[in-house]
Design a protein around this motif. Structure first.
Motif, PDB file in Angstrom:
ATOM      1  N   SER A  31       0.788  -1.228   0.000  1.00 36.62           N
ATOM      2  CA  SER A  31       0.000   0.000   0.000  1.00 36.62           C
ATOM      3  C   SER A  31       0.820   1.278   0.000  1.00 36.62           C
ATOM      4  O   SER A  31       0.314   2.330  -0.386  1.00 36.62           O
ATOM      5  CB  SER A  31      -0.924   0.009   1.227  1.00 36.62           C
ATOM      6  OG  SER A  31      -0.164  -0.088   2.430  1.00 36.62           O
ATOM      7  N   ASP A  32       2.070   1.243   0.428  1.00 31.79           N
ATOM      8  CA  ASP A  32       2.858   2.472   0.524  1.00 31.79           C
ATOM      9  C   ASP A  32       3.588   2.733  -0.790  1.00 31.79           C
ATOM     10  O   ASP A  32       4.295   1.860  -1.298  1.00 31.79           O
ATOM     11  CB  ASP A  32       3.880   2.348   1.668  1.00 31.79           C
ATOM     12  CG  ASP A  32       4.484   3.683   2.036  1.00 31.79           C
ATOM     13  OD1 ASP A  32       5.007   4.359   1.141  1.00 31.79           O
ATOM     14  OD2 ASP A  32       4.442   4.037   3.229  1.00 31.79           O
ATOM     15  N   PRO A  33       3.447   3.938  -1.378  1.00 29.85           N
ATOM     16  CA  PRO A  33       4.081   4.210  -2.676  1.00 29.85           C
ATOM     17  C   PRO A  33       5.599   4.176  -2.643  1.00 29.85           C
ATOM     18  O   PRO A  33       6.231   4.087  -3.698  1.00 29.85           O
ATOM     19  CB  PRO A  33       3.572   5.615  -3.033  1.00 29.85           C
ATOM     20  CG  PRO A  33       3.132   6.227  -1.750  1.00 29.85           C
ATOM     21  CD  PRO A  33       2.632   5.086  -0.910  1.00 29.85           C
ATOM     22  N   CYS A  34       6.209   4.235  -1.456  1.00 28.71           N
ATOM     23  CA  CYS A  34       7.671   4.218  -1.398  1.00 28.71           C
ATOM     24  C   CYS A  34       8.235   2.803  -1.490  1.00 28.71           C
ATOM     25  O   CYS A  34       9.448   2.631  -1.633  1.00 28.71           O
ATOM     26  CB  CYS A  34       8.187   4.910  -0.137  1.00 28.71           C
ATOM     27  SG  CYS A  34       8.271   3.858   1.320  1.00 28.71           S
ATOM     28  N   LEU A  35       7.380   1.761  -1.408  1.00 27.96           N
ATOM     29  CA  LEU A  35       7.884   0.387  -1.373  1.00 27.96           C
ATOM     30  C   LEU A  35       8.629   0.008  -2.652  1.00 27.96           C
ATOM     31  O   LEU A  35       9.603  -0.748  -2.604  1.00 27.96           O
ATOM     32  CB  LEU A  35       6.744  -0.597  -1.129  1.00 27.96           C
ATOM     33  CG  LEU A  35       6.207  -0.696   0.299  1.00 27.96           C
ATOM     34  CD1 LEU A  35       5.098  -1.727   0.363  1.00 27.96           C
ATOM     35  CD2 LEU A  35       7.314  -1.044   1.282  1.00 27.96           C
ATOM     36  N   GLU A  36       8.181   0.506  -3.811  1.00 23.82           N
ATOM     37  CA  GLU A  36       8.885   0.190  -5.051  1.00 23.82           C
ATOM     38  C   GLU A  36      10.298   0.749  -5.031  1.00 23.82           C
ATOM     39  O   GLU A  36      11.223   0.157  -5.581  1.00 23.82           O
ATOM     40  CB  GLU A  36       8.121   0.748  -6.253  1.00 23.82           C
ATOM     41  CG  GLU A  36       6.869  -0.038  -6.611  1.00 23.82           C
ATOM     42  CD  GLU A  36       6.255   0.439  -7.893  1.00 23.82           C
ATOM     43  OE1 GLU A  36       5.568  -0.351  -8.552  1.00 23.82           O
ATOM     44  OE2 GLU A  36       6.472   1.614  -8.261  1.00 23.82           O
ATOM     45  N   LEU A  37      10.449   1.893  -4.406  1.00 28.08           N
ATOM     46  CA  LEU A  37      11.756   2.544  -4.333  1.00 28.08           C
ATOM     47  C   LEU A  37      12.627   1.915  -3.267  1.00 28.08           C
ATOM     48  O   LEU A  37      13.785   1.562  -3.506  1.00 28.08           O
ATOM     49  CB  LEU A  37      11.562   4.036  -4.049  1.00 28.08           C
ATOM     50  CG  LEU A  37      12.814   4.900  -4.040  1.00 28.08           C
ATOM     51  CD1 LEU A  37      13.396   4.993  -5.450  1.00 28.08           C
ATOM     52  CD2 LEU A  37      12.489   6.300  -3.518  1.00 28.08           C
ATOM     53  N   VAL A  38      12.111   1.823  -2.069  1.00 27.29           N
ATOM     54  CA  VAL A  38      12.800   1.217  -0.918  1.00 27.29           C
ATOM     55  C   VAL A  38      11.739   0.483  -0.120  1.00 27.29           C
ATOM     56  O   VAL A  38      10.790   1.108   0.329  1.00 27.29           O
ATOM     57  CB  VAL A  38      13.443   2.281  -0.004  1.00 27.29           C
ATOM     58  CG1 VAL A  38      14.197   1.609   1.136  1.00 27.29           C
ATOM     59  CG2 VAL A  38      14.357   3.206  -0.770  1.00 27.29           C
ATOM     60  N   PRO A  39      11.851  -0.787   0.078  1.00 28.83           N
ATOM     61  CA  PRO A  39      12.940  -1.719  -0.224  1.00 28.83           C
ATOM     62  C   PRO A  39      12.802  -2.470  -1.537  1.00 28.83           C
ATOM     63  O   PRO A  39      13.627  -3.319  -1.844  1.00 28.83           O
ATOM     64  CB  PRO A  39      12.849  -2.687   0.943  1.00 28.83           C
ATOM     65  CG  PRO A  39      11.379  -2.747   1.231  1.00 28.83           C
ATOM     66  CD  PRO A  39      10.838  -1.370   0.972  1.00 28.83           C
ATOM     67  N   GLY A  40      11.741  -2.203  -2.307  1.00 29.89           N
ATOM     68  CA  GLY A  40      11.594  -2.889  -3.586  1.00 29.89           C
ATOM     69  C   GLY A  40      10.965  -4.257  -3.494  1.00 29.89           C
ATOM     70  O   GLY A  40      11.095  -5.061  -4.418  1.00 29.89           O
ATOM     71  N   VAL A  41      10.278  -4.542  -2.406  1.00 30.64           N
ATOM     72  CA  VAL A  41       9.607  -5.833  -2.239  1.00 30.64           C
ATOM     73  C   VAL A  41       8.117  -5.590  -2.031  1.00 30.64           C
ATOM     74  O   VAL A  41       7.702  -4.534  -1.558  1.00 30.64           O
ATOM     75  CB  VAL A  41      10.184  -6.620  -1.039  1.00 30.64           C
ATOM     76  CG1 VAL A  41      11.615  -7.041  -1.321  1.00 30.64           C
ATOM     77  CG2 VAL A  41      10.107  -5.810   0.246  1.00 30.64           C
ATOM     78  N   ALA A  42       7.323  -6.588  -2.377  1.00 29.07           N
ATOM     79  CA  ALA A  42       5.872  -6.486  -2.248  1.00 29.07           C
ATOM     80  C   ALA A  42       5.409  -7.223  -0.996  1.00 29.07           C
ATOM     81  O   ALA A  42       6.087  -8.118  -0.499  1.00 29.07           O
ATOM     82  CB  ALA A  42       5.195  -7.068  -3.480  1.00 29.07           C
ATOM     83  N   THR A  43       4.252  -6.825  -0.505  1.00 29.35           N
ATOM     84  CA  THR A  43       3.640  -7.513   0.627  1.00 29.35           C
ATOM     85  C   THR A  43       2.214  -7.891   0.282  1.00 29.35           C
ATOM     86  O   THR A  43       1.515  -7.151  -0.404  1.00 29.35           O
ATOM     87  CB  THR A  43       3.615  -6.625   1.889  1.00 29.35           C
ATOM     88  OG1 THR A  43       2.836  -5.450   1.624  1.00 29.35           O
ATOM     89  CG2 THR A  43       5.021  -6.217   2.301  1.00 29.35           C
TER      90      THR A  43
END
Length: 393
Positions: A31-43
């Motif tokens: 759900s957080d838009p920063c996940l693609e940037l850091v850390p680059g993993v999906a949940t």
């Protein structure tokens, strides 16, 4: 994961500049838009990612998410939350003992506002037994993290830019008067499909913006392009998660013409000068509104109308990548025009001219800020793009 590993190191370096002892990202369903940037993993299930200023990299996740997160190589420790994520977080807090934690909430920057109200309330309840902990917004360093590109990021952007200019050249050789805006846009779709690429705006093989009239951010229409028309093309290509954003304005020569009318050539010349002046002033320590004002005043001093929007914006993972803006000190832009320019930021420069007589022009280039100034990323447009008269299709 090279880019993500570089971004994690960058984030930890910012924590060591005094922003916080730790940075906590709490999300589910990515759900957080920063996940693609850091850390680059999906949940899929709820996940907590914690980075500390001493270099700690921790993930608390469901067992269904654990394997991919472990194999990413980003984290020192991956904690499966069984029986509950609260217990995993509590044990990690006791181990790390941070006094100041940055969370992803922000009033002005949507890219730093990924923590929802519900998850924020859950965190406050889960961490209530640690009253000594101070919570702060991650916006100051997350904005920098998004804005200042690493070596691998710059390589990806540069490749996207080169692909874009190559496709422009290919498609312009196929343009003819008599095409509709949609048909002109389809040339770009074909070029994307031939290369297995997608548009950087919507991440599909879609048409660029093509406009001979009704100037706005809109898809191409069925309007027919006639000889004597000026047509704006605004196009982006995505490569390895990063994008370009380049615009060109094309003149369709009339029968017997070998060059554009004097008024169109003069307008292009003024735009070219404004872009050059903005690029030469773009360097670390400058403010966005200062760069914008240089282009804006050049137009006004030459008798052209004021620019109706910002002179330039950042690009990266998106065509509008947040952070510092090369824009005027208008209320709608908030603090973005006052932010300091830093090396590693990538900007468009696109001072536009829209005149009541129908002369409308966008020339948009991409540049990267270096320690010594700014460098072109895109192959610059040096002259008006003219499509020869070959009869109408």
């Amino acid at each position: 994961m090279q880019i993500q590993k570089e971004k994690v190191e960058q984030a930890i370096s910012y924590l060591n500049e005094g922003y916080a002892d730790a940075w906590l990202i709490y999300a589910s369903e990515s759900s957080d838009p920063c996940l693609e940037l850091v850390p680059g993993v999906a949940t899929v299930g709820p996940g907590i990612f914690l980075f500390t200023k001493d270099g700690g990299r921790y993930a608390i996740c469901s067992s269904i998410d654990a394997q991919d997160i472990e194999e990413s190589g980003v984290f020192h420790e991956v904690i499966k939350h069984s029986p509950s994520i609260e217990e995993g977080l509590r044990e990690l807090m006791l181990k790390v003992a941070p006094k100041r934690i940055a969370l992803n909430y922000s009033i002005e920057e949507p890219l730093a506002d990924g923590l929802t109200t519900g998850r924020y309330r859950w965190l406050m309840k889960a961490l209530s037994e640690f009253p000594e902990v101070e919570f702060v917004s991650s916006e100051p360093f997350l904005t920098k993290l998004r804005s200042i590109k690493t070596k691998a990021e710059l390589q990806a952007i540069h490749h996207a830019v080169n692909l874009t200019t190559t496709i422009y050249s290919e498609c312009f050789r196929q343009l003819k008067a008599g095409m509709t805006e949609k048909e002109a846009g389809d040339l770009f779709v074909n070029a994307l499909n031939d290369r297995g690429l997608v548009n950087g705006v919507d991440r599909t093989a879609s048409r660029p913006i093509v406009m001979k009239e009704n100037i706005a951010h809109r898809p191409p229409s069925d309007a027919v392009i006639d000889a004597g028309d000026l047509v704006i093309f605004d196009f982006s290509v995505e490569y390895a998660g990063y994008v370009s954003d380049i615009a060109r304005t094309v003149y369709f020569l009339k029968e017997g013409e070998t060059e554009p009318p004097k008024e169109i050539q003069q307008t292009f010349n003024v735009i070219y000068e404004a872009i050059t002046m903005a690029k030469e002033a773009l360097r670390p320590g400058a403010k966005g509104f200062e760069i914008d004002n240089i282009a804006r005043q050049h137009y006004l001093s030459n008798g052209y109308p004021d620019i109706t929007h910002a002179t330039g914006h950042q690009i990266g993972r998106d065509v509008h990548d947040g952070g510092a803006l090369l824009g005027p000190a208008w209320e709608r832009y908030g603090e973005a025009p006052f932010m300091e320019i830093e090396a590693g930021m990538v900007f468009t420069i696109e001072p536009t001219i829209f005149m009541e007589n129908g002369v409308h022009f966008i020339v948009e280039e991409n540049v990267v800020v270096t320690e010594d100034g700014a460098e072109w990323l895109s192959e610059r447009q040096h002259e008006v793009v003219c499509i020869p008269w070959e009869g109408e299709v």
